[in-house]
Scaffold this active site. Structure first.
Site, PDB file in Angstrom:
ATOM      1  N   ASP A 120      32.589  40.605  43.571  1.00 47.26           N
ATOM      2  CA  ASP A 120      31.083  40.805  43.932  1.00 47.26           C
ATOM      3  C   ASP A 120      30.903  41.495  45.314  1.00 47.26           C
ATOM      4  OD1 ASP A 120      30.037  40.398  41.602  1.00 47.26           O
ATOM      5  OD2 ASP A 120      29.682  38.134  41.945  1.00 47.26           O
ATOM      6  N   ASP A 179      30.592  43.483  34.245  1.00 48.82           N
ATOM      7  CA  ASP A 179      30.097  44.112  34.775  1.00 48.82           C
ATOM      8  C   ASP A 179      31.542  44.212  36.539  1.00 48.82           C
ATOM      9  OD1 ASP A 179      29.695  41.056  33.802  1.00 48.82           O
ATOM     10  OD2 ASP A 179      28.036  40.798  35.121  1.00 48.82           O
TER      11      ASP A 179
HETATM   12  N1  GLY Z   1      26.904  40.013  37.285  1.00 49.93           N
HETATM   13  C1  GLY Z   1      26.282  39.051  37.039  1.00 49.93           C
HETATM   14  C2  GLY Z   1      25.521  39.423  35.575  1.00 49.93           C
HETATM   15  O1  GLY Z   1      25.374  40.588  35.266  1.00 49.93           O
HETATM   16  O2  GLY Z   1      24.452  38.554  35.698  1.00 49.93           O
END
Ligand code: GLY
Length: 402
Positions: A120, A179
């Site tokens: 992230d 993601d």
């Molecule tokens: N990246 C985590 C979400 O979209 O909740």
């Protein structure tokens, strides 16, 4: 600290001449779209209110728990969105107080550039320092972004051909989530900026592995693919935030759409454009997409039509479609833009757009963070606001060029 700001004023990107109708449908109006300007103005007013609530708060606002504001530090994947929204408000208004606030909330995230424990780092830095660098050319921002990309690249495993998203959890040794496509934007920027061909190769490899293993025949994606990091072999295809391993988690579809669109932007590889187009059709033509085009939290959620919505998925989708429209033939472009505008008009309606002084200071209502965990259901979320602003600004730019 008490912040008191003057009336919000927008820089007009429009000329007074009548706009043409090059893409038809709802975007054929010949006047500046008042609904869009009103949505931007409301958003700015609402974030002024949020800033006054934050006062000396050293963490970024994330959501609401009941009436309590939840905030997050640099380790949280959502920590960069608030600063990113502030930068976008600075960009659209030209007003200094947004820049001052954006600089402050960006600076708090600097430690993330060395965080090797999550993918992230891309979300956190690109949405904050990324906008900051784009708008100010401050070399200190550039240095943080380049370090962040180097840090992110340490999570790449050549056997798997992917960046590891999370540390081992839930029995997954090497989980890769859809993601993760979003974090490639930081790598590809750094690959150009450094320049560093290795960073680009990592991003391309990750996208190719995702293309191979995350998607089903109908172009929907699973949330999590788990790999054996020693052999590279795919193990499970499962979910974490979706309704089931076989379901289409709404935000995951939006991340995939946005991610393959940005991969096409950066590489011009037609396979990525094709995939983005296929995901777009999955979303746009889904029989369980509600009439207002704001998806339920999962396209296969139980209790539809009484399942909670996810405004964040709609905002991400709208923003991605507005970029994808730039890369396709006129008829497809018109469909994407009209769909995105319909989503944004829904989000800008009283159902989703908060009254000033309500909703804890967040712009949008009705997002869902993690339904299976019982967390953040039907609440505001900072990333819904961020992508809503991004999509409004993208639509505004298109209108100014039409
Ligand atoms: N990246 C985590 C979400 O979209 O909740």
């Amino acid at each position: 600290m008490s912040l008191s700001f003057g009336k919000v004023r927008f820089i007009s990107l429009f000329t007074a001449v009548a706009l043409g109708n090059s893409w038809g449908g709802q975007l054929s109006e010949t006047e500046k779209p008042a609904w869009l300007e009103a949505a931007l103005e409301r958003s700015a007013r609402q974030y002024e209110y949020l800033l006054t609530k934050l006062e000396s708060e050293e963490h970024a606002p994330r959501s609401l728990e009941g009436t309590r504001l939840t905030t997050v530090a640099w380790r949280d994947w959502t920590s960069g969105f608030f600063a990113g929204s502030l930068w976008q408000l600075h960009e659209v208004t030209g007003q200094t107080h947004w820049r001052v606030a954006a600089e402050r909330y960006t600076a708090l995230l600097a430690p993330a550039q060395h965080n090797r424990r999550t993918h992230d780092v891309g979300f956190v830095l690109n949405c904050s320092f990324g906008h900051g660098y784009r708008l100010t050319q401050d070399p200190r921002y550039r240095a943080v972004l380049l370090q962040g990309a180097t840090t992110l690249a340490t999570r790449f495993n050549a056997k798997v051909g992917s960046i590891q998203s999370w540390e081992s959890r839930n029995g997954w040794e090497f989980p890769v989530i859809i993601d993760n496509m979003m974090n490639l934007e930081l790598l590809l920027w750094a690959a150009r900026e450094a320049p560093d061909a290795n960073l680009r190769a990592i991003a391309v490899s990750h996208a190719d592995t995702t293309l191979r293993n995350h998607f089903r025949a109908d172009a929907s994606s699973v949330h999590v693919v788990n790999y054996n990091p020693r052999t590279g072999q795919m193990r499970e295809r499962e979910t974490h935030q979706g309704a089931s391993h076989d379901s289409a988690w709404a935000r995951g579809q939006a991340w995939g759409l946005y991610g393959f669109t940005l991969m096409y932007r950066e590489t011009k590889d037609a396979r990525y454009l094709t995939q983005a187009g296929r995901i777009a059709e999955f979303i746009m033509q889904h029989p369980r997409l509600p009439a207002d085009k704001i998806p339920y939290w999962d396209f296969d959620a139980p209790k539809i039509p009484h399942a909670p919505r996810d405004a964040s998925a709609a905002a991400i989708t709208a923003s991605a479609l507005l970029e994808l429209a730039d890369y396709v033939a006129a008829d497809s472009a018109a469909r994407y833009r009209n769909f995105a505008e319909a989503q944004l008009r829904s989000l800008a309606s009283p159902t989703y757009l908060a009254e000033i002084g309500s909703n804890g200071g967040f712009i949008l209502k009705h997002s869902t963070g993690n339904f299976p965990a019982g967390k953040e259901i039907d609440v505001p979320l900072n990333y819904a606001d961020y992508y809503f602003l991004e999509a409004l600004l993208r639509l505004r730019r298109v209108r100014s060029e039409t």
